[in-house]
Design an enzyme around this catalytic site. Structure first.
Site, PDB file in Angstrom:
ATOM      1  N   CYS A  53       0.806  -1.232   0.000  1.00  0.00           N
ATOM      2  CA  CYS A  53       0.000   0.000   0.000  1.00  0.00           C
ATOM      3  C   CYS A  53       0.836   1.278   0.000  1.00  0.00           C
ATOM      4  O   CYS A  53       0.302   2.364  -0.200  1.00  0.00           O
ATOM      5  CB  CYS A  53      -0.951  -0.004   1.189  1.00  0.00           C
ATOM      6  N   HIS A  98      -3.222   7.244   2.717  1.00  0.00           N
ATOM      7  CA  HIS A  98      -3.659   5.966   2.147  1.00  0.00           C
ATOM      8  C   HIS A  98      -4.992   5.610   2.805  1.00  0.00           C
ATOM      9  O   HIS A  98      -5.193   5.845   4.003  1.00  0.00           O
ATOM     10  CB  HIS A  98      -2.604   4.895   2.443  1.00  0.00           C
ATOM     11  N   ASN A 104     -10.281   0.055   0.077  1.00  0.00           N
ATOM     12  CA  ASN A 104      -8.820   0.088  -0.008  1.00  0.00           C
ATOM     13  C   ASN A 104      -8.402  -0.415  -1.391  1.00  0.00           C
ATOM     14  O   ASN A 104      -8.534  -1.596  -1.683  1.00  0.00           O
ATOM     15  CB  ASN A 104      -8.226  -0.805   1.088  1.00  0.00           C
TER      16      ASN A 104
HETATM   17  O1  UT7 Z   1      -3.753  -1.175   3.567  1.00  0.00           O
HETATM   18  C1  UT7 Z   1      -2.705  -1.890   4.143  1.00  0.00           C
HETATM   19  C2  UT7 Z   1      -2.748  -1.991   5.590  1.00  0.00           C
HETATM   20  N1  UT7 Z   1      -3.965  -2.572   6.073  1.00  0.00           N
HETATM   21  C3  UT7 Z   1      -4.611  -2.006   7.069  1.00  0.00           C
HETATM   22  O2  UT7 Z   1      -4.228  -0.957   7.501  1.00  0.00           O
HETATM   23  C4  UT7 Z   1      -5.781  -2.726   7.693  1.00  0.00           C
HETATM   24  C5  UT7 Z   1      -5.681  -2.702   9.189  1.00  0.00           C
HETATM   25  N2  UT7 Z   1      -6.708  -3.395   9.867  1.00  0.00           N
HETATM   26  C6  UT7 Z   1      -8.010  -2.982   9.922  1.00  0.00           C
HETATM   27  O3  UT7 Z   1      -8.371  -2.014   9.284  1.00  0.00           O
HETATM   28  C7  UT7 Z   1      -8.968  -3.693  10.838  1.00  0.00           C
HETATM   29  O4  UT7 Z   1      -8.245  -4.545  11.688  1.00  0.00           O
HETATM   30  C8  UT7 Z   1     -10.061  -4.511  10.099  1.00  0.00           C
HETATM   31  C9  UT7 Z   1     -11.041  -3.553   9.432  1.00  0.00           C
HETATM   32  C10 UT7 Z   1      -9.431  -5.414   9.078  1.00  0.00           C
HETATM   33  C11 UT7 Z   1     -10.830  -5.339  11.103  1.00  0.00           C
HETATM   34  O5  UT7 Z   1     -11.403  -4.507  12.109  1.00  0.00           O
HETATM   35  P1  UT7 Z   1     -11.189  -4.861  13.657  1.00  0.00           P
HETATM   36  O6  UT7 Z   1     -11.926  -3.834  14.401  1.00  0.00           O
HETATM   37  O7  UT7 Z   1      -9.728  -4.991  13.911  1.00  0.00           O
HETATM   38  O8  UT7 Z   1     -11.947  -6.232  13.788  1.00  0.00           O
HETATM   39  P2  UT7 Z   1     -11.359  -7.639  14.272  1.00  0.00           P
HETATM   40  O9  UT7 Z   1     -10.493  -8.237  13.234  1.00  0.00           O
HETATM   41  O10 UT7 Z   1     -10.836  -7.471  15.646  1.00  0.00           O
HETATM   42  O11 UT7 Z   1     -12.697  -8.474  14.363  1.00  0.00           O
HETATM   43  C12 UT7 Z   1     -13.704  -8.181  15.341  1.00  0.00           C
HETATM   44  C13 UT7 Z   1     -14.849  -9.145  15.160  1.00  0.00           C
HETATM   45  C14 UT7 Z   1     -14.416 -10.601  15.058  1.00  0.00           C
HETATM   46  O12 UT7 Z   1     -15.416 -11.375  15.670  1.00  0.00           O
HETATM   47  P3  UT7 Z   1     -15.202 -11.957  17.151  1.00  0.00           P
HETATM   48  O13 UT7 Z   1     -13.962 -12.811  17.075  1.00  0.00           O
HETATM   49  O14 UT7 Z   1     -15.010 -10.750  18.033  1.00  0.00           O
HETATM   50  O15 UT7 Z   1     -16.461 -12.707  17.406  1.00  0.00           O
HETATM   51  C15 UT7 Z   1     -14.431 -10.884  13.578  1.00  0.00           C
HETATM   52  O16 UT7 Z   1     -14.659 -12.242  13.283  1.00  0.00           O
HETATM   53  O17 UT7 Z   1     -15.515  -8.863  13.914  1.00  0.00           O
HETATM   54  C16 UT7 Z   1     -15.607 -10.059  13.138  1.00  0.00           C
HETATM   55  N3  UT7 Z   1     -15.547  -9.685  11.732  1.00  0.00           N
HETATM   56  C17 UT7 Z   1     -16.637  -9.338  11.029  1.00  0.00           C
HETATM   57  N4  UT7 Z   1     -17.932  -9.264  11.372  1.00  0.00           N
HETATM   58  C18 UT7 Z   1     -18.802  -8.863  10.397  1.00  0.00           C
HETATM   59  C19 UT7 Z   1     -14.464  -9.614  10.931  1.00  0.00           C
HETATM   60  N5  UT7 Z   1     -14.825  -9.218   9.712  1.00  0.00           N
HETATM   61  C20 UT7 Z   1     -16.177  -9.044   9.742  1.00  0.00           C
HETATM   62  C21 UT7 Z   1     -17.117  -8.651   8.783  1.00  0.00           C
HETATM   63  N6  UT7 Z   1     -18.412  -8.558   9.157  1.00  0.00           N
HETATM   64  N7  UT7 Z   1     -16.779  -8.321   7.522  1.00  0.00           N
END
Ligand code: UT7
Length: 332
Positions: A116, A256, A286
């Site tokens: 990215c 970004h 993204n």
């Molecule tokens: O561009 C290059 C660099 N990349 C980035 O900068 C991305 C960085 N990361 C992020 O932006 C975030 O970590 C994400 C948007 C990818 C995820 O958000 P988060 O707040 O960190 O969520 P998480 O991964 O901690 O997941 C929280 C919960 C989980 O459920 P449990 O384990 O708490 O029951 C996931 O399974 O949300 C669940 N989850 C979803 N639920 C509904 C994960 N994806 C989804 C989804 N819809 N699409």
């Protein structure tokens, strides 16, 4: 002789027509519009549909528009650099394919892969060829067809990505406009948090790698999030300090677009108001190397000669960086 800087003298972005909404994603995986918007800020993304089309096709549209807008003929271009993580093929470089498609024949070209942060790294690289006096017209592209490596059964990644690209023209400037400072970082120890596992020389494609879905993008979202918030905010703040920039004399932060929460954290750290932050993640998601040029493309009509812009990115690898530039032209 006064110092030569590399100035952006034109920008053009392009997105494919098809819009993949959160509502459509709700029919594909177990997710919700509410979750996607609150965790990422994304409402929809554009997807390149059609057989035989790749990132070079996105980039070609951007470059064609750029040449037309700037009244530049393909024959005048000296160098083309394309930042992408989704090249048409592993080789030859997609930059070569784009050059061929738009009729750029007197130039050389190559790809840069810095995930990215690729567009920033490519812009920094392209600027050096202008600053040295070697070249007069350099095109820098950021383009990705992320849908090609997105697993639409994995809700943790498929809601995040979209397809887009943009291209800028870099030309010499002797009046103090253009790219004035850059700082890039990489940390390869972060390589296991965000990657496409197979398809390279360690794990060439086999039936097993395909069955294990190893040709798709994977990330440990939370870990990447933590590194991204710190990395992007730190380097943007460093760029301000190095150049005596303040929340008042910065016209725009151009971040970004990976997650609205990361963008907000960067803006807070810089102390700048949200009205001065280019944000279009809600419409494109993204798009990896496409995010920063798409922002510049959409804000071009608001930018004035002399505006101070800070560009900042964080990506897989890990890679991150910031770039300070003084915008070189008024709206046309
Ligand atoms: O561009 C290059 C660099 N990349 C980035 O900068 C991305 C960085 N990361 C992020 O932006 C975030 O970590 C994400 C948007 C990818 C995820 O958000 P988060 O707040 O960190 O969520 P998480 O991964 O901690 O997941 C929280 C919960 C989980 O459920 P449990 O384990 O708490 O029951 C996931 O399974 O949300 C669940 N989850 C979803 N639920 C509904 C994960 N994806 C989804 C989804 N819809 N699409």
């Amino acid at each position: 002789m006064s110092k030569i800087t590399a100035a952006i003298t034109g920008i053009h972005g392009w997105v494919p027509e098809y819009v993949l909404t959160n509502a459509e994603l709700e029919t594909m995986v177990d997710t919700s519009d509410e979750w996607i918007i609150s965790r990422t800020g994304i409402k929809e993304r554009h997807i390149l549909k059609g057989k035989g089309l790749g990132s070079s096709d996105i980039a070609t549209e951007a470059v064609k528009g750029l040449l037309e807008k700037t009244g530049t003929s393909a024959g005048e271009i000296d160098l083309v650099i394309m930042a992408t993580v989704t090249p048409d093929q592993l080789f030859p470089a997609s930059a070569n394919i784009v050059s061929d498609k738009v009729g750029i024949k007197n130039a050389w070209s190559f790809d840069i892969n810095a995930a990215c942060s690729g567009f920033l790294f490519a812009l920094n690289t392209g600027a050096k060829f202008v600053e040295s006096g070697q070249y007069k017209k350099v095109i820098v592209i950021g383009a990705d067809k992320m849908s090609a490596i997105t697993d639409y059964t994995d809700r943790t990644t498929c809601v995040l990505f979209g397809d887009a690209g943009g291209a800028v023209l870099l030309e010499p400037n002797t009046e103090g406009y253009g790219i004035l400072d850059t700082k890039n970082y990489t940390d390869g120890s972060g390589r296991d948090y965000l990657y496409q596992k197979a398809g390279g020389s360690v794990l060439p494609p086999t039936h097993e790698t395909i069955d294990a879905k190893q040709h798709y993008i994977r990330q440990e979202g939370q870990s990447v999030f933590k590194f991204a918030v710190k990395g992007m905010a730190d380097v943007a703040a460093e760029m301000m300090e190095r150049n005596n920039l303040t929340s008042d004399n910065i016209a725009y932060l151009v971040p970004h677009q990976a997650n609205l929460r990361i963008i907000d954290a960067t803006a807070r750290r810089m102390g700048i108001d949200k009205s001065k932050v280019m944000i279009n993640i809600e419409r494109y998601g993204n798009t990896t190397n496409g995010t920063i040029p798409m922002c510049l493309h959409e804000w071009e009509h608001k930018l004035k000669k002399g505006d101070n812009l800070v560009l900042a990115a964080f990506g897989g690898g890990f890679t991150w960086g910031a770039l300070y530039l003084k915008w070189a032209y008024d709206p046309q």
